[in-house]
Design a protein around this motif. Structure first.
Motif, short mmCIF file in Angstrom:
data_model
loop_
_atom_site.label_atom_id
_atom_site.label_comp_id
_atom_site.label_asym_id
_atom_site.label_seq_id
_atom_site.Cartn_x
_atom_site.Cartn_y
_atom_site.Cartn_z
N ALA A 1 2.77 4.65 9.02
CA ALA A 1 3.45 5.77 9.68
C ALA A 1 4.38 6.46 8.69
CB ALA A 1 4.24 5.28 10.89
N GLN A 2 4.51 7.75 8.85
CA GLN A 2 5.45 8.51 8.04
C GLN A 2 6.81 8.49 8.70
OE1 GLN A 2 3.50 12.31 7.91
NE2 GLN A 2 2.74 11.93 5.85
N ARG A 3 7.83 8.63 7.89
CA ARG A 3 9.20 8.71 8.41
C ARG A 3 9.47 10.15 8.82
NH1 ARG A 3 14.70 8.92 6.15
NH2 ARG A 3 15.97 7.68 7.59
N LEU B 1 -2.18 10.83 15.69
CA LEU B 1 -1.19 10.18 16.55
C LEU B 1 -1.84 8.99 17.23
CD1 LEU B 1 1.50 10.13 18.20
CD2 LEU B 1 0.38 11.69 19.79
N VAL B 2 -1.18 7.84 17.13
CA VAL B 2 -1.61 6.63 17.83
C VAL B 2 -0.54 6.36 18.88
CG1 VAL B 2 -2.07 4.17 17.61
CG2 VAL B 2 -2.79 5.74 15.80
N TRP B 3 -0.95 6.37 20.16
CA TRP B 3 -0.01 6.27 21.26
C TRP B 3 -0.43 5.12 22.16
CZ3 TRP B 3 0.42 10.50 25.57
CH2 TRP B 3 1.60 10.32 26.30
N SER B 4 0.37 4.06 22.16
CA SER B 4 -0.02 2.86 22.89
C SER B 4 1.20 2.16 23.46
CB SER B 4 -0.76 1.92 21.94
OG SER B 4 -1.01 0.68 22.55
N SER B 5 0.98 1.44 24.54
CA SER B 5 2.04 0.62 25.13
C SER B 5 2.12 -0.75 24.48
CB SER B 5 1.81 0.48 26.63
OG SER B 5 0.54 -0.11 26.86
N ALA B 6 1.19 -1.06 23.59
CA ALA B 6 1.19 -2.36 22.90
C ALA B 6 2.17 -2.29 21.73
CB ALA B 6 -0.22 -2.72 22.43
N MET B 7 3.45 -2.41 22.05
CA MET B 7 4.48 -2.18 21.04
C MET B 7 4.40 -3.16 19.88
SD MET B 7 5.63 0.58 21.95
CE MET B 7 6.62 0.67 20.47
N ASP B 8 3.96 -4.38 20.11
CA ASP B 8 3.82 -5.32 18.99
C ASP B 8 2.83 -4.79 17.96
OD1 ASP B 8 1.78 -5.71 20.95
OD2 ASP B 8 1.38 -7.73 20.20
N LEU B 9 1.74 -4.20 18.43
CA LEU B 9 0.74 -3.65 17.52
C LEU B 9 1.23 -2.37 16.86
CD1 LEU B 9 -2.43 -4.25 19.73
CD2 LEU B 9 -1.56 -5.67 17.85
N GLN B 10 1.93 -1.53 17.63
CA GLN B 10 2.46 -0.27 17.09
C GLN B 10 3.48 -0.56 15.99
OE1 GLN B 10 0.21 2.00 18.27
NE2 GLN B 10 1.83 3.39 18.87
N ILE B 11 4.39 -1.47 16.25
CA ILE B 11 5.43 -1.79 15.27
C ILE B 11 4.82 -2.43 14.03
CG2 ILE B 11 7.51 -3.17 14.83
CD1 ILE B 11 7.88 -0.59 16.61
N LYS B 12 3.79 -3.24 14.21
CA LYS B 12 3.11 -3.82 13.04
C LYS B 12 2.49 -2.73 12.19
CE LYS B 12 -0.05 -7.42 11.48
NZ LYS B 12 0.35 -7.17 10.13
N LEU B 13 1.88 -1.72 12.81
CA LEU B 13 1.33 -0.60 12.02
C LEU B 13 2.43 0.09 11.22
CD1 LEU B 13 -1.21 1.03 14.53
CD2 LEU B 13 -1.74 -0.33 12.48
N MET C 1 0.85 -1.17 0.00
CA MET C 1 0.00 0.00 0.00
C MET C 1 0.89 1.22 0.00
SD MET C 1 -3.15 -0.96 2.35
CE MET C 1 -4.19 -2.13 1.59
N GLY C 2 0.68 2.07 -0.94
CA GLY C 2 1.56 3.21 -1.11
C GLY C 2 1.18 4.42 -0.30
N GLU C 3 1.93 5.46 -0.52
CA GLU C 3 1.72 6.73 0.18
C GLU C 3 0.31 7.25 -0.07
OE1 GLU C 3 3.51 8.31 2.30
OE2 GLU C 3 2.42 10.18 2.34
N ASP C 4 -0.24 6.99 -1.26
CA ASP C 4 -1.57 7.50 -1.59
C ASP C 4 -2.63 6.96 -0.62
OD1 ASP C 4 -3.24 9.04 -3.24
OD2 ASP C 4 -3.95 7.21 -4.22
N MET C 5 -2.53 5.69 -0.27
CA MET C 5 -3.51 5.07 0.63
C MET C 5 -3.40 5.61 2.05
SD MET C 5 -5.84 2.94 1.35
CE MET C 5 -6.50 1.99 2.68
N HIS C 6 -2.17 5.75 2.52
CA HIS C 6 -1.99 6.09 3.92
C HIS C 6 -1.53 7.52 4.13
CE1 HIS C 6 -2.52 1.90 4.70
NE2 HIS C 6 -1.46 1.59 3.98
N GLY C 7 -1.16 8.22 3.09
CA GLY C 7 -0.52 9.52 3.20
C GLY C 7 -1.16 10.47 4.19
N ARG C 8 -2.30 11.03 3.87
CA ARG C 8 -2.92 12.01 4.74
C ARG C 8 -3.40 11.39 6.04
NH1 ARG C 8 -6.68 14.53 6.86
NH2 ARG C 8 -7.79 16.41 6.51
N ARG C 9 -3.90 10.17 5.96
CA ARG C 9 -4.46 9.53 7.14
C ARG C 9 -3.40 9.25 8.20
NH1 ARG C 9 -6.46 6.71 2.89
NH2 ARG C 9 -8.49 7.45 2.26
N ALA C 10 -2.21 8.94 7.77
CA ALA C 10 -1.16 8.61 8.72
C ALA C 10 -0.22 9.78 8.97
CB ALA C 10 -0.36 7.41 8.20
N ARG C 11 -0.59 10.96 8.47
CA ARG C 11 0.30 12.12 8.57
C ARG C 11 0.66 12.42 10.01
NH1 ARG C 11 -4.70 13.90 8.74
NH2 ARG C 11 -5.20 15.68 10.04
#
Length: 158
Positions: free
Chosen positions: A116-118, A98-110, A1-11
């Motif tokens: 997520a943007q770099r 911003l998605v802020w969670s202690s569930a690092m397995d889920l955060q890293i999977k996202l 899935m490219g930037e187009d799909m997630h771009g603005r939503r994950a900004r």
């Protein structure tokens, strides 16, 4: 899935987490550009597994530094946060900034799945290596692990 799909939503997932967690510690010019762009957005939508009461001083400090940005803070359970984020994206709507969670397995999977943007923070060298994943996820805390056991039930192996 490219930037187009997630771009603005994950900004801003990464840039905003640094702005919140580190108090916008970047050099003045970069911080001014980030603040100007954020002011135009008008709001920061945070979905978090952290109790709002525990994040209150952080939210208040951010709001004092950026009065033009209204913080919308939504508290969810870690698994619920992840599932709702994915459901919103699947329906083509804009999820949290911003998605802020202690569930690092889920955060890293996202992050690994492209949500997520770099953001290469000028402060990253001041953070421990474990606090940065691909310049897309940033650790904001270190939680101690405590182990308790009943020594009457575990044989002494010394």
């Amino acid at each position: 899935m490219g930037e187009d799909m997630h771009g603005r939503r994950a900004r801003g997932l990464t840039g905003i987490v640094l702005a919140i967690a580190l108090g916008a510690c970047s050099p003045r010019a970069a911080a001014d550009r980030l603040a100007d762009a954020a002011d135009h957005e008008g709001s920061l939508v945070v979905w978090s597994a952290i109790d709002k009461d525990k994040a209150r001083s952080l939210i208040d400090d951010f709001s004092a530094r950026h009065p033009a940005i209204h913080v919308v803070y939504r508290e969810l359970l870690a698994r619920q946060l992840n599932d709702e984020f994915l459901a919103v994206v699947a329906h083509g709507a804009a999820p949290a900034d911003l998605v802020w969670s202690s569930a690092m397995d889920l955060q890293i999977k996202l992050v690994n799945d492209g949500y997520a943007q770099r953001y290469v923070s000028p402060e990253r060298d001041n953070l421990p290596g474990w606090a940065n994943w691909k310049d897309q996820a940033w650790g904001t805390t270190a939680e101690p692990i405590i182990m308790v056991y009943n020594n009457r039930l575990i044989a002494d192996r010394s």
